[in-house]
Design a protein around this motif. Sequence first.
Motif, PDB file in Angstrom:
ATOM      1  N   VAL A 139       0.815  -1.218   0.000  1.00  0.00           N
ATOM      2  CA  VAL A 139       0.000   0.000   0.000  1.00  0.00           C
ATOM      3  C   VAL A 139       0.846   1.265   0.000  1.00  0.00           C
ATOM      4  O   VAL A 139       0.394   2.315  -0.439  1.00  0.00           O
ATOM      5  CB  VAL A 139      -0.959   0.017   1.206  1.00  0.00           C
ATOM      6  N   HIS A 140       2.071   1.168   0.511  1.00  0.00           N
ATOM      7  CA  HIS A 140       2.930   2.346   0.564  1.00  0.00           C
ATOM      8  C   HIS A 140       3.666   2.602  -0.757  1.00  0.00           C
ATOM      9  O   HIS A 140       4.460   3.522  -0.846  1.00  0.00           O
ATOM     10  CB  HIS A 140       3.960   2.196   1.696  1.00  0.00           C
ATOM     11  N   TRP A 141       3.388   1.779  -1.749  1.00  0.00           N
ATOM     12  CA  TRP A 141       4.082   1.912  -3.020  1.00  0.00           C
ATOM     13  C   TRP A 141       3.224   2.622  -4.067  1.00  0.00           C
ATOM     14  O   TRP A 141       3.355   2.374  -5.265  1.00  0.00           O
ATOM     15  CB  TRP A 141       4.524   0.542  -3.531  1.00  0.00           C
ATOM     16  N   LYS A 142       2.366   3.524  -3.636  1.00  0.00           N
ATOM     17  CA  LYS A 142       1.576   4.309  -4.590  1.00  0.00           C
ATOM     18  C   LYS A 142       2.472   5.185  -5.464  1.00  0.00           C
ATOM     19  O   LYS A 142       2.066   5.615  -6.550  1.00  0.00           O
ATOM     20  CB  LYS A 142       0.570   5.187  -3.841  1.00  0.00           C
ATOM     21  N   TRP A 143       3.699   5.456  -4.968  1.00  0.00           N
ATOM     22  CA  TRP A 143       4.636   6.271  -5.739  1.00  0.00           C
ATOM     23  C   TRP A 143       5.030   5.603  -7.053  1.00  0.00           C
ATOM     24  O   TRP A 143       5.623   6.235  -7.936  1.00  0.00           O
ATOM     25  CB  TRP A 143       5.899   6.564  -4.919  1.00  0.00           C
ATOM     26  N   MET A 144       4.694   4.324  -7.197  1.00  0.00           N
ATOM     27  CA  MET A 144       4.984   3.625  -8.454  1.00  0.00           C
ATOM     28  C   MET A 144       4.276   4.290  -9.628  1.00  0.00           C
ATOM     29  O   MET A 144       4.759   4.244 -10.764  1.00  0.00           O
ATOM     30  CB  MET A 144       4.558   2.161  -8.343  1.00  0.00           C
ATOM     31  N   TYR A 145       3.139   4.916  -9.358  1.00  0.00           N
ATOM     32  CA  TYR A 145       2.429   5.620 -10.430  1.00  0.00           C
ATOM     33  C   TYR A 145       3.238   6.822 -10.912  1.00  0.00           C
ATOM     34  O   TYR A 145       3.189   7.171 -12.100  1.00  0.00           O
ATOM     35  CB  TYR A 145       1.051   6.062  -9.945  1.00  0.00           C
ATOM     36  N   THR A 146       3.974   7.457 -10.009  1.00  0.00           N
ATOM     37  CA  THR A 146       4.854   8.559 -10.407  1.00  0.00           C
ATOM     38  C   THR A 146       5.940   8.058 -11.345  1.00  0.00           C
ATOM     39  O   THR A 146       6.258   8.702 -12.352  1.00  0.00           O
ATOM     40  CB  THR A 146       5.501   9.209  -9.168  1.00  0.00           C
ATOM     41  N   LEU A 147       6.507   6.907 -11.028  1.00  0.00           N
ATOM     42  CA  LEU A 147       7.512   6.302 -11.894  1.00  0.00           C
ATOM     43  C   LEU A 147       6.922   5.968 -13.260  1.00  0.00           C
ATOM     44  O   LEU A 147       7.555   6.186 -14.294  1.00  0.00           O
ATOM     45  CB  LEU A 147       8.063   5.037 -11.231  1.00  0.00           C
ATOM     46  N   ALA A 148       5.692   5.460 -13.260  1.00  0.00           N
ATOM     47  CA  ALA A 148       5.024   5.131 -14.523  1.00  0.00           C
ATOM     48  C   ALA A 148       4.800   6.381 -15.371  1.00  0.00           C
ATOM     49  O   ALA A 148       4.987   6.358 -16.590  1.00  0.00           O
ATOM     50  CB  ALA A 148       3.688   4.441 -14.237  1.00  0.00           C
ATOM     51  N   VAL A 149       4.428   7.485 -14.731  1.00  0.00           N
ATOM     52  CA  VAL A 149       4.232   8.749 -15.456  1.00  0.00           C
ATOM     53  C   VAL A 149       5.551   9.226 -16.060  1.00  0.00           C
ATOM     54  O   VAL A 149       5.591   9.708 -17.204  1.00  0.00           O
ATOM     55  CB  VAL A 149       3.651   9.822 -14.517  1.00  0.00           C
ATOM     56  N   LEU A 150       6.650   9.095 -15.324  1.00  0.00           N
ATOM     57  CA  LEU A 150       7.959   9.502 -15.835  1.00  0.00           C
ATOM     58  C   LEU A 150       8.362   8.674 -17.056  1.00  0.00           C
ATOM     59  O   LEU A 150       8.935   9.203 -18.011  1.00  0.00           O
ATOM     60  CB  LEU A 150       9.016   9.379 -14.740  1.00  0.00           C
ATOM     61  N   VAL A 151       8.060   7.381 -17.013  1.00  0.00           N
ATOM     62  CA  VAL A 151       8.330   6.529 -18.173  1.00  0.00           C
ATOM     63  C   VAL A 151       7.538   7.023 -19.385  1.00  0.00           C
ATOM     64  O   VAL A 151       8.057   7.116 -20.496  1.00  0.00           O
ATOM     65  CB  VAL A 151       7.987   5.054 -17.868  1.00  0.00           C
ATOM     66  N   CYS A 152       6.270   7.366 -19.149  1.00  0.00           N
ATOM     67  CA  CYS A 152       5.406   7.845 -20.240  1.00  0.00           C
ATOM     68  C   CYS A 152       5.907   9.169 -20.811  1.00  0.00           C
ATOM     69  O   CYS A 152       5.958   9.357 -22.030  1.00  0.00           O
ATOM     70  CB  CYS A 152       3.976   7.995 -19.736  1.00  0.00           C
TER      71      CYS A 152
END
Length: 206
Positions: A139-152
Amino acid sequence: MRFFGYMPQNDSISMHLLLSFDTQLFFLINHAPHTWWADLAAEAFSGFGYAWILWLIISIILFIRKERKDHWFWVPLGIAAGLCYIISECALKNWFGRFRPDSLDGAMIVGTIPASFSFPSSHAVVAFAFAYLFSRKEVHWKWMYTLAVLVCLSRIYLGHHYPFDVLGGAVFGIVIGVGSQWIDAIIHHVHQRVFHRPSKRQRKTV
């Protein structure tokens, strides 16, 4: 402007406006200052994401930290990886047939443009599918979406995709993530019923 590999004669005004907005947004991101370190960072995000290295490293870290005893940890990730390739690379790209933005005058291209079609971005599909699954595991890994946005964003910055390519890829990625979790739950349920079914003697005892 072409979206499905051809230019329809009676294309709607709304489609023209939509694609025009997509192109203008592409130039806004693509024409951001291209310094050597920015190009290097974008290529790193893009390259690691495409080669699955980034997601594999994160998977191993999460497995070691939280899920060593969970033998089912890799099942939804494997399902998602297969679905991402089949749905994005084999089906959707060929169906939509959108050309990549390297044909646009003024587009700044960094690196080699892939031979496949542009929509959806497979990088975005993979990034958001795995971001969803990782954030569900921890649950504390919501920051993964930030990484996904950076990839995009790196895909647009490098000139390899339009914004709508990565937006569509993000949507398909989330759907694949949810679907992978659903398929995993079904497999796990069937496995439990087949391999952990109590014997006749145990049922009589109960």
